[in-house]
Design an enzyme around this catalytic site. Structure first.
Site, PDB file in Angstrom:
ATOM      1  N   SER A  62       2.660   0.510   6.390  1.00 17.74           N
ATOM      2  CA  SER A  62       3.726   0.968   7.293  1.00 17.74           C
ATOM      3  C   SER A  62       4.799  -0.086   7.540  1.00 17.74           C
ATOM      4  O   SER A  62       5.998   0.196   7.435  1.00 17.74           O
ATOM      5  CB  SER A  62       3.143   1.376   8.643  1.00 17.74           C
ATOM      6  OG  SER A  62       2.035   2.182   8.450  1.00 17.74           O
ATOM      7  N   PHE A  74      -6.347   5.924   7.600  1.00 16.81           N
ATOM      8  CA  PHE A  74      -4.939   6.248   7.866  1.00 16.81           C
ATOM      9  C   PHE A  74      -4.083   4.987   7.862  1.00 16.81           C
ATOM     10  O   PHE A  74      -4.548   3.929   8.298  1.00 16.81           O
ATOM     11  CB  PHE A  74      -4.781   6.924   9.234  1.00 16.81           C
ATOM     12  CG  PHE A  74      -5.612   8.161   9.384  1.00 16.81           C
ATOM     13  CD1 PHE A  74      -5.134   9.395   8.931  1.00 16.81           C
ATOM     14  CD2 PHE A  74      -6.878   8.091   9.949  1.00 16.81           C
ATOM     15  CE1 PHE A  74      -5.920  10.530   9.046  1.00 16.81           C
ATOM     16  CE2 PHE A  74      -7.670   9.224  10.066  1.00 16.81           C
ATOM     17  CZ  PHE A  74      -7.189  10.454   9.618  1.00 16.81           C
ATOM     18  N   HIS A  85      -1.347  -1.440  -3.928  1.00 21.69           N
ATOM     19  CA  HIS A  85      -2.662  -1.074  -3.381  1.00 21.69           C
ATOM     20  C   HIS A  85      -2.734   0.453  -3.297  1.00 21.69           C
ATOM     21  O   HIS A  85      -1.880   1.085  -2.663  1.00 21.69           O
ATOM     22  CB  HIS A  85      -2.775  -1.717  -1.991  1.00 21.69           C
ATOM     23  CG  HIS A  85      -4.039  -1.466  -1.253  1.00 21.69           C
ATOM     24  ND1 HIS A  85      -5.164  -2.265  -1.371  1.00 21.69           N
ATOM     25  CD2 HIS A  85      -4.371  -0.518  -0.333  1.00 21.69           C
ATOM     26  CE1 HIS A  85      -6.121  -1.824  -0.569  1.00 21.69           C
ATOM     27  NE2 HIS A  85      -5.671  -0.763   0.080  1.00 21.69           N
ATOM     28  N   HIS A  96      -8.505   0.866  -3.694  1.00 19.93           N
ATOM     29  CA  HIS A  96      -9.385   0.783  -2.527  1.00 19.93           C
ATOM     30  C   HIS A  96     -10.087   2.127  -2.379  1.00 19.93           C
ATOM     31  O   HIS A  96      -9.499   3.088  -1.894  1.00 19.93           O
ATOM     32  CB  HIS A  96      -8.528   0.439  -1.294  1.00 19.93           C
ATOM     33  CG  HIS A  96      -9.293   0.381  -0.015  1.00 19.93           C
ATOM     34  ND1 HIS A  96      -8.677   0.303   1.210  1.00 19.93           N
ATOM     35  CD2 HIS A  96     -10.630   0.385   0.247  1.00 19.93           C
ATOM     36  CE1 HIS A  96      -9.593   0.260   2.167  1.00 19.93           C
ATOM     37  NE2 HIS A  96     -10.785   0.324   1.607  1.00 19.93           N
ATOM     38  N   ASP A 142      -6.599  -5.677   5.423  1.00 25.27           N
ATOM     39  CA  ASP A 142      -5.984  -4.366   5.203  1.00 25.27           C
ATOM     40  C   ASP A 142      -5.993  -3.553   6.492  1.00 25.27           C
ATOM     41  O   ASP A 142      -7.057  -3.203   7.006  1.00 25.27           O
ATOM     42  CB  ASP A 142      -6.788  -3.632   4.106  1.00 25.27           C
ATOM     43  CG  ASP A 142      -6.169  -2.303   3.716  1.00 25.27           C
ATOM     44  OD1 ASP A 142      -5.031  -2.030   4.127  1.00 25.27           O
ATOM     45  OD2 ASP A 142      -6.843  -1.534   2.991  1.00 25.27           O
ATOM     46  N   ASP A 152      -4.862   3.581  -2.076  1.00 30.12           N
ATOM     47  CA  ASP A 152      -5.948   4.037  -1.204  1.00 30.12           C
ATOM     48  C   ASP A 152      -6.487   5.368  -1.701  1.00 30.12           C
ATOM     49  O   ASP A 152      -5.765   6.369  -1.690  1.00 30.12           O
ATOM     50  CB  ASP A 152      -5.421   4.207   0.227  1.00 30.12           C
ATOM     51  CG  ASP A 152      -5.185   2.880   0.924  1.00 30.12           C
ATOM     52  OD1 ASP A 152      -6.059   2.005   0.836  1.00 30.12           O
ATOM     53  OD2 ASP A 152      -4.127   2.725   1.563  1.00 30.12           O
ATOM     54  N   SER A 160       0.861  -1.185   0.000  1.00 30.89           N
ATOM     55  CA  SER A 160       0.000   0.000   0.000  1.00 30.89           C
ATOM     56  C   SER A 160       0.895   1.232   0.000  1.00 30.89           C
ATOM     57  O   SER A 160       1.584   1.519   0.989  1.00 30.89           O
ATOM     58  CB  SER A 160      -0.898  -0.019   1.246  1.00 30.89           C
ATOM     59  OG  SER A 160      -1.689   1.143   1.280  1.00 30.89           O
TER      60      SER A 160
HETATM   61  C1  DX5 Z   1      -6.265   2.316   5.663  1.00 31.52           C
HETATM   62  C2  DX5 Z   1      -5.859   1.924   4.271  1.00 31.52           C
HETATM   63  C3  DX5 Z   1      -4.785   0.905   4.254  1.00 31.52           C
HETATM   64  C4  DX5 Z   1      -3.474   1.448   4.772  1.00 31.52           C
HETATM   65  C5  DX5 Z   1      -2.798   0.364   5.545  1.00 31.52           C
HETATM   66  O1  DX5 Z   1      -7.328   3.169   5.599  1.00 31.52           O
HETATM   67  O2  DX5 Z   1      -6.958   1.360   3.593  1.00 31.52           O
HETATM   68  O3  DX5 Z   1      -4.602   0.361   2.955  1.00 31.52           O
HETATM   69  O4  DX5 Z   1      -2.655   1.867   3.730  1.00 31.52           O
HETATM   70  O5  DX5 Z   1      -1.774   0.900   6.272  1.00 31.52           O
HETATM   71  P1  DX5 Z   1      -1.022   0.105   7.428  1.00 31.52           P
HETATM   72  O6  DX5 Z   1      -0.534  -1.185   6.823  1.00 31.52           O
HETATM   73  O7  DX5 Z   1       0.055   1.030   7.837  1.00 31.52           O
HETATM   74  O8  DX5 Z   1      -2.029  -0.114   8.487  1.00 31.52           O
HETATM   75 ZN    ZN Z   2      -6.510   0.195   1.749  1.00 29.42          ZN
END
Ligand code: DX5
Ligand code: ZN
Length: 218
Positions: free
Chosen positions: A196, A141, A31, A64, A173, A33, A6
């Protein structure tokens, strides 16, 4: 088992670098977002940005949508390989799926579900979807903490699709890291989205991807 990087987990001031290191590390999908500042409080990027990314990578793109009124975003499906919208944003998910497929018959379609939303709608979706995107944090986030209650939902989803001829991916996710990736895979997830944890240190991405993939063969 597939891993999607992501991209908002990386240094977004240098997207080309994120793309390059993801390709080199053996990530299966990217991915993207899409946040609209309405369905979720955060704002990320729009269609032009997605088009540019499409031109820069051979990796399949997984969009997404975290937006109210996903119908307005159907054109995004022309520039990706899979598009997911949230079940919470519509009373008419089957119509949206149909319209996405009319627009781009090649694209995979997925439905995302928030941590506190029941997964029971999935029972009525046989033949419609290619992915069930189980949110393991509240969307909006990167860098949030994994919500353990969502593990049961992965198991439920697996049960629901058991007899289906064409099985969708069960993807997770949010908050996935070295502490919990085994748990989600054991419960039935076969597609991990990771921001992350994967991108916090560019030099260890390949190693993390390999480590998560090995789990499948244990
Ligand atoms: C959250 C997003 C995720 C995000 C995941 O709203 O949909 O795709 O990028 O981030 P991490 O892996 O840091 O939780
Ligand atoms: Zn996502």
């Amino acid at each position: 088992m597939l891993i999607a990087g992501s991209i908002i987990g990386g240094n977004v001031l240098n997207i080309e670098e994120i793309i390059k290191i993801s390709e080199e590390a053996g990530v299966d999908w990217l991915h993207l977002d899409i946040m609209d500042g309405n369905f979720v409080p955060n704002i990320t990027f729009g269609l032009d940005f997605v088009k540019k990314i499409r031109q820069k990578t051979y990796l399949p793109l997984d969009i997404h949508l975290m937006v109210i009124d996903p119908e307005k975003y159907i054109q995004f499906s022309n520039y990706c390989n899979m598009i997911n919208f949230h079940i919470e944003t519509t009373y008419f998910p089957l119509r949206i799926i149909e319209n996405i497929r009319k627009n781009n018959p090649e694209v995979k379609v997925g439905v995302a579900v928030n941590p506190s939303t029941s997964i029971s709608f999935l029972e009525n979706m046989e033949g419609y979807i290619d992915n069930i995107l189980i949110m393991t944090v509240e969307p909006g986030f990167a860098g949030q903490k994994f919500i353990p209650n969502t593990l049961n939902k992965i198991e439920k989803a697996k049960k629901i699709i058991e007899g289906w001829e064409k099985k969708p991916f069960i993807s997770v996710d949010g908050g996935i890291n070295s502490q919990n990736y085994k748990l989600v895979l054991e419960r039935g997830a076969n597609y991990i989205v990771c921001a992350s944890y994967l991108y916090e240190d560019y030099s260890s991405i390949k190693q993390k991807v390999l480590m998560m993939k090995k789990q499948l063969y244990k």
